[in-house]
Design an enzyme around this catalytic site. Structure first.
Site, mmCIF file in Angstrom:
data_model
loop_
_atom_site.group_PDB
_atom_site.id
_atom_site.type_symbol
_atom_site.label_atom_id
_atom_site.label_comp_id
_atom_site.label_asym_id
_atom_site.label_seq_id
_atom_site.Cartn_x
_atom_site.Cartn_y
_atom_site.Cartn_z
ATOM 1 N N ARG A 109 -20.215 31.793 9.556
ATOM 2 C CA ARG A 109 -21.613 31.340 9.449
ATOM 3 C C ARG A 109 -21.665 30.261 8.382
ATOM 4 O O ARG A 109 -21.178 30.462 7.267
ATOM 5 C CB ARG A 109 -22.557 32.475 9.058
ATOM 6 N N HIS A 136 -26.893 29.036 17.328
ATOM 7 C CA HIS A 136 -26.833 30.457 16.960
ATOM 8 C C HIS A 136 -26.571 31.263 18.242
ATOM 9 O O HIS A 136 -27.426 32.010 18.721
ATOM 10 C CB HIS A 136 -28.160 30.869 16.315
ATOM 11 N N GLN A 139 -27.088 35.149 18.628
ATOM 12 C CA GLN A 139 -28.514 35.500 18.658
ATOM 13 C C GLN A 139 -29.058 35.378 20.089
ATOM 14 O O GLN A 139 -29.782 36.255 20.575
ATOM 15 C CB GLN A 139 -29.291 34.567 17.723
ATOM 16 N N ASP A 231 -39.523 31.488 15.147
ATOM 17 C CA ASP A 231 -38.503 31.576 14.092
ATOM 18 C C ASP A 231 -39.142 30.952 12.849
ATOM 19 O O ASP A 231 -40.202 30.300 12.932
ATOM 20 C CB ASP A 231 -37.240 30.799 14.540
ATOM 21 N N CYS A 272 -36.115 36.163 15.846
ATOM 22 C CA CYS A 272 -34.717 36.454 15.491
ATOM 23 C C CYS A 272 -34.624 37.177 14.149
ATOM 24 O O CYS A 272 -33.644 37.862 13.892
ATOM 25 C CB CYS A 272 -33.913 35.163 15.464
ATOM 26 N N ARG A 300 -28.440 42.770 18.460
ATOM 27 C CA ARG A 300 -27.431 41.891 17.849
ATOM 28 C C ARG A 300 -26.093 42.632 17.755
ATOM 29 O O ARG A 300 -25.047 42.081 18.039
ATOM 30 C CB ARG A 300 -27.859 41.452 16.438
HETATM 31 N N1 CP Z 1 -31.141 36.703 13.074
HETATM 32 C C1 CP Z 1 -30.161 36.566 12.164
HETATM 33 O O1 CP Z 1 -29.171 35.855 12.371
HETATM 34 O O2 CP Z 1 -30.355 37.288 11.042
HETATM 35 P P1 CP Z 1 -29.483 37.183 9.708
HETATM 36 O O3 CP Z 1 -29.721 35.811 9.149
HETATM 37 O O4 CP Z 1 -29.996 38.278 8.835
HETATM 38 O O5 CP Z 1 -28.040 37.351 10.077
HETATM 39 N N1 NVA Z 2 -33.307 29.120 12.031
HETATM 40 C C1 NVA Z 2 -33.006 30.136 11.062
HETATM 41 C C2 NVA Z 2 -32.385 31.312 11.732
HETATM 42 C C3 NVA Z 2 -32.039 32.470 10.851
HETATM 43 C C4 NVA Z 2 -31.400 33.588 11.580
HETATM 44 C C5 NVA Z 2 -32.105 29.585 9.990
HETATM 45 O O1 NVA Z 2 -31.172 28.834 10.326
HETATM 46 O O2 NVA Z 2 -32.330 29.861 8.814
#
Ligand code: CP
Ligand code: NVA
Length: 318
Positions: A109, A136, A139, A231, A272, A300
């Site tokens: 990530r 993502h 997700q 989101d 999400c 998830r």
């Molecule tokens: N939805 C999601 O990716 O959550 P986190 O950022 O907590 O992993």
């Molecule tokens: N769009 C958000 C998603 C978090 C799961 C971010 O990138 O912070």
């Protein structure tokens, strides 16, 4: 479970995954959820190791990978950039080659999509994109699983994303919907519409699946939605844009009035997470009867376990 052979594959953005392969992952995930409900754990990752690299924070993604892998007997190793040499003293390529010699798979990530792609190219082992600035994909799998649980099949359903139309979550949603035949409407101010390059890429998938993918600034497009998805207005790494986003996106808040505009009393709410209640969504919608956010969060884990099972093991064990 019988399906297409995806052992050894990486999951970077879903673009090179066929609809059949995606549906196979979802079938495995449904089965894993059932196993989990029945308390069946088979220790199928015994002897395997997973490197988990996080440049950005995470609750759901980290916990999904770590618990799904660990409860099956695998050894997940959490690596933050302050612990390892990642493109700092040591080149990314060299780190990737070392990890490839020590681990069964890598979860990444972070910021750049290029990093996760280079990790996959140079490590020679399956690499999973746990979120980048651009995509993502894990997700999106959980999102479609949640839609399927609600509606039987997600095909032909109207998923409406309301908010920041150019972020990672939307881009992956557009891809998976185009592949699987789910209609996706992005409702977002013009300044935040998704980049046109993505639409050129999805054209062949839409022709095959029949999905309708549309982008509009007009909020009344939520009419007839089966699911409203939002989101955060400010994604990780964009904190300096907060003021500008609040100004642009306040008219796009998911609230009771917007929900009524769907004209569909069975419309569900998806997010999400994490959510900033009072910004992109009101407490009344988030906590209300249409909300499926906790199922979505749980899914998830099942979808992530499915990805690891299918890419690391032979089909006779799942
Ligand atoms: N939805 C999601 O990716 O959550 P986190 O950022 O907590 O992993
Ligand atoms: N769009 C958000 C998603 C978090 C799961 C971010 O990138 O912070």
């Amino acid at each position: 479970m019988q399906g297409p052979d995806i052992k050894g594959r990486s999951l970077l953005n879903l673009k090179n995954w066929t609809p059949e392969e995606i549906r196979f992952l979802l079938r495995i995930a449904v089965n894993e959820k059932k196993n989990s409900r029945e308390g069946i754990i088979k220790r199928r990752f015994e002897g395997k190791t997973l490197a988990m690299i996080f440049e950005k924070r995470s609750t759901r993604t980290r916990c999904s990978f770590e618990t799904a892998f660990g409860e099956e007997g695998g050894h997940p190793v959490f690596l933050s950039p302050s612990d390892i040499q990642l493109g700092g003293k040591e080149s990314l390529e060299d780190t990737a080659r070392v990890l490839g010699r020590m681990f069964s798979a890598i979860e990444f990530r972070g910021f750049s999509q290029k990093t996760v792609e280079e990790l996959a190219e140079k490590s020679g082992i399956p690499v999973y994109n746990g979120l980048t600035d651009e995509y993502h994909p894990t997700q999106a799998l959980a999102d479609i699983m949640t839609l399927s649980e609600e509606f039987g099949s997600p095909v032909g359903k109207n998923l409406c994303f309301v908010g920041d139309g150019r972020n990672n979550v939307v881009r992956s949603l557009i891809i998976i919907c185009a592949k699987l035949g789910v209609n996706c409407t992005v409702v977002s101010p013009e300044a935040l519409h998704p980049e046109p390059d993505l639409f050129e890429e999805i054209n062949p998938w839409i022709r095959e699946s029949g999905a309708k993918i549309t982008v509009t600034a007009d909020i009344s497009a939520v009419n007839n939605a089966d699911a409203i998805y939002t989101d955060v207005w400010v994604s990780m790494g964009e904190e300096d844009k907060k003021e500008e986003r609040v100004a642009l996106l306040s008219p796009y808040q998911v609230n009771d009035r917007l929900f009524e505009m769907t004209g569909n009393k069975n419309c569900i709410f998806l997010h999400c997470l994490p959510a900033v209640k009072g910004e992109e969504v009101t407490v009344s919608v988030f906590e209300g009867p249409s909300s499926r956010v906790w199922e979505q969060a749980e899914n998830r884990k099942h979808t992530i376990k499915a990805i690891m099972l299918a890419t690391l093991l032979n089909q006779d064990v799942y």
